[in-house]
Write a protein that holds these residues in place. Structure first.
Motif, PDB file in Angstrom:
ATOM      1  N   LYS A 194     -33.258  12.945 -19.199  1.00 45.13           N
ATOM      2  CA  LYS A 194     -34.071  12.914 -17.979  1.00 45.13           C
ATOM      3  C   LYS A 194     -33.740  14.189 -17.211  1.00 45.13           C
ATOM      4  N   VAL A 195     -34.728  15.070 -17.067  1.00 43.07           N
ATOM      5  CA  VAL A 195     -34.475  16.407 -16.531  1.00 43.07           C
ATOM      6  C   VAL A 195     -35.348  16.677 -15.308  1.00 43.07           C
ATOM      7  N   GLN A 196     -34.941  17.670 -14.534  1.00 41.08           N
ATOM      8  CA  GLN A 196     -35.720  18.170 -13.413  1.00 41.08           C
ATOM      9  C   GLN A 196     -35.865  19.676 -13.557  1.00 41.08           C
ATOM     10  N   TYR A 197     -36.993  20.213 -13.081  1.00 43.26           N
ATOM     11  CA  TYR A 197     -37.226  21.654 -13.126  1.00 43.26           C
ATOM     12  C   TYR A 197     -37.375  22.195 -11.711  1.00 43.26           C
ATOM     13  N   ALA A 198     -37.141  23.496 -11.592  1.00 42.97           N
ATOM     14  CA  ALA A 198     -37.149  24.139 -10.281  1.00 42.97           C
ATOM     15  C   ALA A 198     -38.524  24.032  -9.636  1.00 42.97           C
ATOM     16  N   PRO A 199     -38.573  23.816  -8.332  1.00 43.59           N
ATOM     17  CA  PRO A 199     -39.870  23.806  -7.643  1.00 43.59           C
ATOM     18  C   PRO A 199     -40.526  25.172  -7.721  1.00 43.59           C
ATOM     19  N   SER A 200     -41.842  25.177  -7.726  1.00 42.97           N
ATOM     20  CA  SER A 200     -42.585  26.430  -7.869  1.00 42.97           C
ATOM     21  C   SER A 200     -42.578  27.256  -6.582  1.00 42.97           C
ATOM     22  N   LYS A 201     -42.349  26.619  -5.447  1.00 40.29           N
ATOM     23  CA  LYS A 201     -42.358  27.331  -4.171  1.00 40.29           C
ATOM     24  C   LYS A 201     -40.933  27.497  -3.647  1.00 40.29           C
ATOM     25  N   GLN A 202     -40.648  28.698  -3.153  1.00 33.72           N
ATOM     26  CA  GLN A 202     -39.365  28.960  -2.528  1.00 33.72           C
ATOM     27  C   GLN A 202     -39.321  28.361  -1.126  1.00 33.72           C
ATOM     28  N   GLY A 203     -38.145  27.933  -0.743  1.00 32.54           N
ATOM     29  CA  GLY A 203     -37.962  27.439   0.617  1.00 32.54           C
ATOM     30  C   GLY A 203     -37.595  28.585   1.556  1.00 32.54           C
ATOM     31  N   ARG A 204     -37.105  28.235   2.711  1.00 31.13           N
ATOM     32  CA  ARG A 204     -36.717  29.242   3.704  1.00 31.13           C
ATOM     33  C   ARG A 204     -35.500  30.019   3.200  1.00 31.13           C
ATOM     34  N   GLN A 205     -35.486  31.314   3.450  1.00 34.00           N
ATOM     35  CA  GLN A 205     -34.388  32.164   2.993  1.00 34.00           C
ATOM     36  C   GLN A 205     -33.090  31.723   3.664  1.00 34.00           C
ATOM     37  N   PRO A 206     -32.042  31.397   2.876  1.00 32.64           N
ATOM     38  CA  PRO A 206     -30.782  30.924   3.467  1.00 32.64           C
ATOM     39  C   PRO A 206     -30.071  32.039   4.231  1.00 32.64           C
ATOM     40  N   CYS A 207     -29.608  31.710   5.408  1.00 30.43           N
ATOM     41  CA  CYS A 207     -28.893  32.674   6.244  1.00 30.43           C
ATOM     42  C   CYS A 207     -27.980  31.906   7.195  1.00 30.43           C
ATOM     43  N   THR A 208     -26.793  32.451   7.432  1.00 36.14           N
ATOM     44  CA  THR A 208     -25.875  31.835   8.373  1.00 36.14           C
ATOM     45  C   THR A 208     -25.036  32.912   9.036  1.00 36.14           C
ATOM     46  N   VAL A 209     -24.624  32.641  10.273  1.00 38.86           N
ATOM     47  CA  VAL A 209     -23.749  33.538  11.029  1.00 38.86           C
ATOM     48  C   VAL A 209     -22.593  32.697  11.572  1.00 38.86           C
ATOM     49  N   VAL A 210     -21.364  33.128  11.281  1.00 41.84           N
ATOM     50  CA  VAL A 210     -20.179  32.439  11.791  1.00 41.84           C
ATOM     51  C   VAL A 210     -19.351  33.460  12.576  1.00 41.84           C
ATOM     52  N   ARG A 211     -18.668  32.968  13.602  1.00 38.73           N
ATOM     53  CA  ARG A 211     -17.840  33.828  14.441  1.00 38.73           C
ATOM     54  C   ARG A 211     -16.474  33.195  14.647  1.00 38.73           C
ATOM     55  N   LYS A 212     -15.507  34.054  14.895  1.00 30.60           N
ATOM     56  CA  LYS A 212     -14.147  33.577  15.136  1.00 30.60           C
ATOM     57  C   LYS A 212     -13.523  34.406  16.245  1.00 30.60           C
ATOM     58  N   ASP A 213     -12.986  33.700  17.243  1.00 29.58           N
ATOM     59  CA  ASP A 213     -12.228  34.403  18.278  1.00 29.58           C
ATOM     60  C   ASP A 213     -10.759  34.045  18.124  1.00 29.58           C
ATOM     61  N   PHE A 214      -9.917  34.760  18.840  1.00 24.75           N
ATOM     62  CA  PHE A 214      -8.479  34.644  18.637  1.00 24.75           C
ATOM     63  C   PHE A 214      -7.789  34.450  19.982  1.00 24.75           C
ATOM     64  N   MET A 215      -6.806  33.576  19.974  1.00 29.34           N
ATOM     65  CA  MET A 215      -6.042  33.327  21.202  1.00 29.34           C
ATOM     66  C   MET A 215      -5.278  34.590  21.592  1.00 29.34           C
ATOM     67  N   LEU A 216      -5.309  34.878  22.854  1.00 28.03           N
ATOM     68  CA  LEU A 216      -4.571  35.996  23.441  1.00 28.03           C
ATOM     69  C   LEU A 216      -5.091  37.351  22.946  1.00 28.03           C
ATOM     70  N   SER A 217      -6.324  37.340  22.342  1.00 32.05           N
ATOM     71  CA  SER A 217      -6.914  38.593  21.875  1.00 32.05           C
ATOM     72  C   SER A 217      -8.364  38.645  22.311  1.00 32.05           C
ATOM     73  N   PRO A 218      -8.821  39.780  22.807  1.00 33.01           N
ATOM     74  CA  PRO A 218     -10.224  39.869  23.244  1.00 33.01           C
ATOM     75  C   PRO A 218     -11.162  40.044  22.057  1.00 33.01           C
ATOM     76  N   GLY A 219     -12.455  39.760  22.271  1.00 33.40           N
ATOM     77  CA  GLY A 219     -13.475  39.984  21.246  1.00 33.40           C
ATOM     78  C   GLY A 219     -13.471  38.912  20.170  1.00 33.40           C
ATOM     79  N   GLU A 220     -14.379  39.091  19.218  1.00 33.23           N
ATOM     80  CA  GLU A 220     -14.509  38.125  18.125  1.00 33.23           C
ATOM     81  C   GLU A 220     -14.942  38.837  16.850  1.00 33.23           C
TER      82      GLU A 220
END
Length: 382
Positions: free
Chosen positions: A169-195
């Motif tokens: 029992k198999v599945q095949y890829a959909p013919s239409k692409q979905g939304r382009q994957p994108c992510t943004v992550v940030r990190k700040d630091f204790m006792l330090s300015p900026g991120e």
């Protein structure tokens, strides 16, 4: 016009029952699965006063065979479809397919058609790769079409009068692409300015097996920390639904890079890393999910499991997913910054499926006997 197609054939050990299938891969379209259609051929001297039954069995092995001691059994056989094939029912709910019509014409009066329908949300065919020292049947989900002689559907079957052929029992890829994957992550630091900011983007959402995955990485360092190394990986997630804690991940492709590093405070870096997850680079790793296996056929990493809803998971199934993970190493005191994006990894839909019923107008009279002599006699066994 001459139309050639492959037919799979398997006989019972006593030679009295013969099973014919036009294919062994049946496609799950999420809303439903293709019906399993075929024909059985019975020996004339064997059908008198006998009943023949057909079943579709989903076999789920969730533990190693060598660990089965003191009566323990780590395998469940689920009967997803079952009916009497001979004597045939007076009225059939299913019409004959082109394959069945041609087989019945060629095989004669002792041939009988059958059609099975799998229930919705039945699990996909998946095999978990055993370790190099493991023995016995691997864990995973397998399907069989079984035909046997007996007094009832629950009758104990005898090996000589039983024939079982593995299917998938198999599945095949959909013919239409979905939304382009994108992510943004940030990190700040204790006792330090900026991120510190990490942006990860993929070229697209759906990839095919063997295709290069382009991971676009953009680092903006507005902190006083230093990025010393970058690691990118493609992770395979496996969820054995039967167990509450049956989820685990394996990195099926990864690379570490110091190109462009260190990324010092106030600077930025933009680069693209390419990864190709393959089964060849993961041979012998216990627990890596592969496509359902048939003898004499090459397999790849398991495809992403597509579900109509997250709640539509069969308790005896294995759900496979993939994601890209990017990790920035900041040293012992700075720690790490991690970004993750899901993706879909599947086989493309075969060209012959895109032309639906392209041979439906072919003249049945031109179907050549040599097609039987070639493909049928060479059909693969389970």
């Amino acid at each position: 016009m001459v139309v050639n197609f492959k037919v799979f054939k398997k006989c019972s050990p006593n030679g009295k029952l013969t099973l014919y299938l036009g294919k062994r891969d049946f496609v799950d379209h999420i809303t439903g699965t293709e019906p399993i259609d075929g024909v059985i051929l019975l020996d004339q001297d064997y059908i008198d006063q006998r009943k023949i039954f057909g079943q579709v069995i989903c076999s789920f092995r969730y533990g190693r065979e060598e660990d089965e001691v003191m009566g323990l059994n780590f395998q469940k056989d689920l009967y997803l479809a079952s009916e009497q094939l001979y004597p045939p029912p007076e009225k059939s709910e299913h019409g004959l397919t082109k394959l069945q019509e041609r087989l019945l014409k060629k095989l004669g009066p002792n041939a009988f058609p059958f059609t099975f329908t799998l229930p919705p949300n039945s699990p996909a065919s998946v095999t978990l790769q055993p370790g190099r020292e493991d023995e016995g049947e691997p864990c995973g989900v397998k399907y069989f079409v079984k035909v046997f002689s007996g007094d009832s559907e629950t009758d104990r079957t005898h090996r000589r009068s039983t024939v079982a052929l593995g299917i998938r029992k198999v599945q095949y890829a959909p013919s239409k692409q979905g939304r382009q994957p994108c992510t943004v992550v940030r990190k700040d630091f204790m006792l330090s300015p900026g991120e510190l900011e990490l942006e990860v983007t993929l070229d697209k959402q759906v990839y095919h097996h063997g295709e290069k995955i382009g991971i676009n990485i953009c680092i903006r360092n507005n902190s006083n920390k230093v990025v010393k190394k970058i690691k990118a990986m493609v992770q395979q997630g496996v969820d054995v639904v039967l167990f509450q804690n049956g989820q685990y991940r394996s990195a099926v492709a990864s690379v570490e890079s110091q190109e462009g590093c260190p990324v010092n405070p106030g600077s930025s870096l933009q680069k693209v890393i390419y990864l190709i997850p393959t089964l060849e680079s993961n041979r012998g790793r216990r627990g890596v999910a592969m496509d359902g296996t048939l003898k004499h056929e090459d397999v790849t990493l398991a495809s992403t499991t597509l579900l109509a809803s997250p709640d539509h998971r069969d308790a005896f199934g294995i759900v496979v997913s993939y994601s890209v993970k990017v990790k920035l190493y900041l040293g012992a005191l700075g720690g790490e910054l991690v970004a993750e994006l899901p993706l879909v990894l599947m086989h493309p839909k075969p060209e012959k499926m895109k032309a639906v019923h392209a041979d439906s107008q072919a003249d049945v009279e031109t179907f050549r006997q040599e097609t039987f002599d070639g493909d049928m006699t060479n059909a693969a066994k389970c």
